[in-house]
Design a protein around this motif. Sequence first.
Motif, mmCIF file in Angstrom:
data_model
loop_
_atom_site.group_PDB
_atom_site.id
_atom_site.type_symbol
_atom_site.label_atom_id
_atom_site.label_comp_id
_atom_site.label_asym_id
_atom_site.label_seq_id
_atom_site.Cartn_x
_atom_site.Cartn_y
_atom_site.Cartn_z
ATOM 1 N N ALA A 169 20.999 1.504 -0.468
ATOM 2 C CA ALA A 169 22.115 2.547 -0.333
ATOM 3 C C ALA A 169 22.237 2.911 -2.135
ATOM 4 C CB ALA A 169 23.568 2.258 0.188
ATOM 5 N N ARG A 170 22.173 2.137 -2.718
ATOM 6 C CA ARG A 170 22.156 2.387 -4.496
ATOM 7 C C ARG A 170 21.068 2.865 -4.832
ATOM 8 N NH1 ARG A 170 25.378 -1.633 -7.343
ATOM 9 N NH2 ARG A 170 25.960 -0.037 -8.864
ATOM 10 N N ARG A 171 20.012 3.253 -4.303
ATOM 11 C CA ARG A 171 18.668 3.888 -4.943
ATOM 12 C C ARG A 171 18.837 5.341 -5.001
ATOM 13 N NH1 ARG A 171 14.040 0.172 -1.971
ATOM 14 N NH2 ARG A 171 14.789 -1.873 -2.818
ATOM 15 N N THR A 172 19.236 5.702 -6.269
ATOM 16 C CA THR A 172 19.459 7.027 -6.495
ATOM 17 C C THR A 172 18.208 7.959 -6.424
ATOM 18 O OG1 THR A 172 21.052 6.276 -7.955
ATOM 19 C CG2 THR A 172 20.504 8.697 -7.969
ATOM 20 N N ALA A 173 18.158 8.979 -5.624
ATOM 21 C CA ALA A 173 16.996 9.756 -5.674
ATOM 22 C C ALA A 173 16.536 10.545 -6.709
ATOM 23 C CB ALA A 173 16.933 10.466 -4.322
ATOM 24 N N HIS A 174 15.382 10.639 -7.188
ATOM 25 C CA HIS A 174 14.933 11.660 -8.611
ATOM 26 C C HIS A 174 13.944 12.543 -8.171
ATOM 27 C CE1 HIS A 174 17.864 9.748 -10.871
ATOM 28 N NE2 HIS A 174 17.476 8.879 -10.608
ATOM 29 N N SER A 196 9.005 -7.250 -17.498
ATOM 30 C CA SER A 196 10.322 -6.496 -17.049
ATOM 31 C C SER A 196 10.823 -6.638 -15.728
ATOM 32 C CB SER A 196 10.455 -5.242 -17.648
ATOM 33 O OG SER A 196 10.166 -5.243 -18.957
ATOM 34 N N SER A 197 12.058 -6.321 -15.416
ATOM 35 C CA SER A 197 12.561 -6.093 -14.074
ATOM 36 C C SER A 197 12.228 -4.696 -13.585
ATOM 37 C CB SER A 197 14.003 -6.295 -14.056
ATOM 38 O OG SER A 197 14.521 -7.512 -14.491
ATOM 39 N N PRO A 198 12.149 -4.372 -12.439
ATOM 40 C CA PRO A 198 11.586 -2.769 -12.185
ATOM 41 C C PRO A 198 12.913 -2.017 -12.443
ATOM 42 C CG PRO A 198 11.561 -4.378 -10.290
ATOM 43 C CD PRO A 198 12.066 -5.308 -11.247
ATOM 44 N N GLU A 199 12.615 -1.164 -12.927
ATOM 45 C CA GLU A 199 13.741 0.290 -13.438
ATOM 46 C C GLU A 199 13.736 1.231 -12.093
ATOM 47 O OE1 GLU A 199 13.829 1.682 -17.300
ATOM 48 O OE2 GLU A 199 12.890 -0.125 -18.063
ATOM 49 N N ALA A 200 12.562 1.459 -11.521
ATOM 50 C CA ALA A 200 12.441 2.529 -10.545
ATOM 51 C C ALA A 200 11.407 2.159 -9.443
ATOM 52 C CB ALA A 200 11.908 3.567 -11.300
ATOM 53 N N ASP A 212 0.813 -0.988 0.201
ATOM 54 C CA ASP A 212 0.124 -0.187 0.010
ATOM 55 C C ASP A 212 0.887 1.242 -0.115
ATOM 56 O OD1 ASP A 212 0.703 -0.477 2.390
ATOM 57 O OD2 ASP A 212 -0.952 0.590 3.418
ATOM 58 N N ARG A 213 2.236 1.271 0.090
ATOM 59 C CA ARG A 213 3.099 2.335 0.190
ATOM 60 C C ARG A 213 4.175 2.270 -0.837
ATOM 61 N NH1 ARG A 213 2.254 5.764 3.938
ATOM 62 N NH2 ARG A 213 4.346 6.514 4.216
ATOM 63 N N THR A 214 4.207 1.094 -1.670
ATOM 64 C CA THR A 214 5.461 0.976 -2.601
ATOM 65 C C THR A 214 4.966 0.624 -3.957
ATOM 66 O OG1 THR A 214 6.742 0.344 -0.802
ATOM 67 C CG2 THR A 214 7.602 -0.087 -2.651
ATOM 68 N N TRP A 215 5.599 1.129 -5.113
ATOM 69 C CA TRP A 215 5.351 0.729 -6.248
ATOM 70 C C TRP A 215 6.502 0.511 -7.113
ATOM 71 C CZ3 TRP A 215 3.036 4.284 -3.430
ATOM 72 C CH2 TRP A 215 1.567 3.876 -3.283
ATOM 73 N N TYR A 216 6.539 -0.413 -8.114
ATOM 74 C CA TYR A 216 7.553 -0.310 -9.214
ATOM 75 C C TYR A 216 7.277 0.257 -10.549
ATOM 76 C CZ TYR A 216 9.704 -4.247 -6.129
ATOM 77 O OH TYR A 216 10.395 -4.952 -5.109
ATOM 78 N N VAL A 217 8.227 0.825 -11.132
ATOM 79 C CA VAL A 217 8.017 1.465 -12.460
ATOM 80 C C VAL A 217 8.818 0.272 -13.282
ATOM 81 C CG1 VAL A 217 8.558 3.169 -14.207
ATOM 82 C CG2 VAL A 217 8.288 3.712 -11.659
ATOM 83 N N LYS A 218 7.914 -0.321 -14.337
ATOM 84 C CA LYS A 218 8.565 -1.378 -15.202
ATOM 85 C C LYS A 218 8.096 -0.842 -16.568
ATOM 86 C CE LYS A 218 7.846 -5.816 -13.380
ATOM 87 N NZ LYS A 218 7.322 -6.834 -12.875
ATOM 88 N N GLY A 251 3.479 14.036 2.171
ATOM 89 C CA GLY A 251 2.359 13.956 1.395
ATOM 90 C C GLY A 251 2.698 13.731 0.051
ATOM 91 N N GLY A 252 3.743 13.287 -0.477
ATOM 92 C CA GLY A 252 3.810 12.909 -1.898
ATOM 93 C C GLY A 252 4.448 11.569 -2.168
ATOM 94 N N TYR A 253 4.987 11.434 -3.243
ATOM 95 C CA TYR A 253 5.381 10.203 -3.758
ATOM 96 C C TYR A 253 7.156 10.227 -4.038
ATOM 97 C CZ TYR A 253 0.876 8.741 -3.811
ATOM 98 O OH TYR A 253 -0.461 8.419 -3.431
ATOM 99 N N ARG A 254 7.920 9.543 -3.459
ATOM 100 C CA ARG A 254 9.314 9.785 -3.650
ATOM 101 C C ARG A 254 9.835 8.692 -4.909
ATOM 102 N NH1 ARG A 254 12.786 8.634 1.466
ATOM 103 N NH2 ARG A 254 11.442 6.732 1.369
ATOM 104 N N LEU A 255 10.517 9.198 -5.872
ATOM 105 C CA LEU A 255 10.834 8.264 -6.977
ATOM 106 C C LEU A 255 12.549 8.203 -6.872
ATOM 107 C CD1 LEU A 255 10.551 7.289 -10.013
ATOM 108 C CD2 LEU A 255 11.073 9.387 -10.834
ATOM 109 N N ARG A 256 12.792 6.751 -7.053
ATOM 110 C CA ARG A 256 14.404 6.564 -6.938
ATOM 111 C C ARG A 256 14.540 5.371 -7.811
ATOM 112 N NH1 ARG A 256 14.947 4.554 -1.040
ATOM 113 N NH2 ARG A 256 13.047 3.532 -1.138
#
Length: 69
Positions: free
Chosen positions: A41-46, A18-22, A7-13, A29-34
Amino acid sequence: MIESVDDRTWYVKRDAESSPEAIIDRFGGGYRLRRFSLTEARRTAHGVYTGLDLAETAWWRLRDRPRNS
């Protein structure tokens, strides 16, 4: 495409097989994209966006943007 993990996490494919890309997670109050990585530690914030669709669109725009050489 966006695939729900919980309920708090989604993959972008690119597509269902396909494997998850993000990864997008609910953040305040928003949605963090990484960038997706199995290592936290390797999940780059966007950035943080106001909606899931906006975060997904931002990911594909980042992917399509020309890189500086």
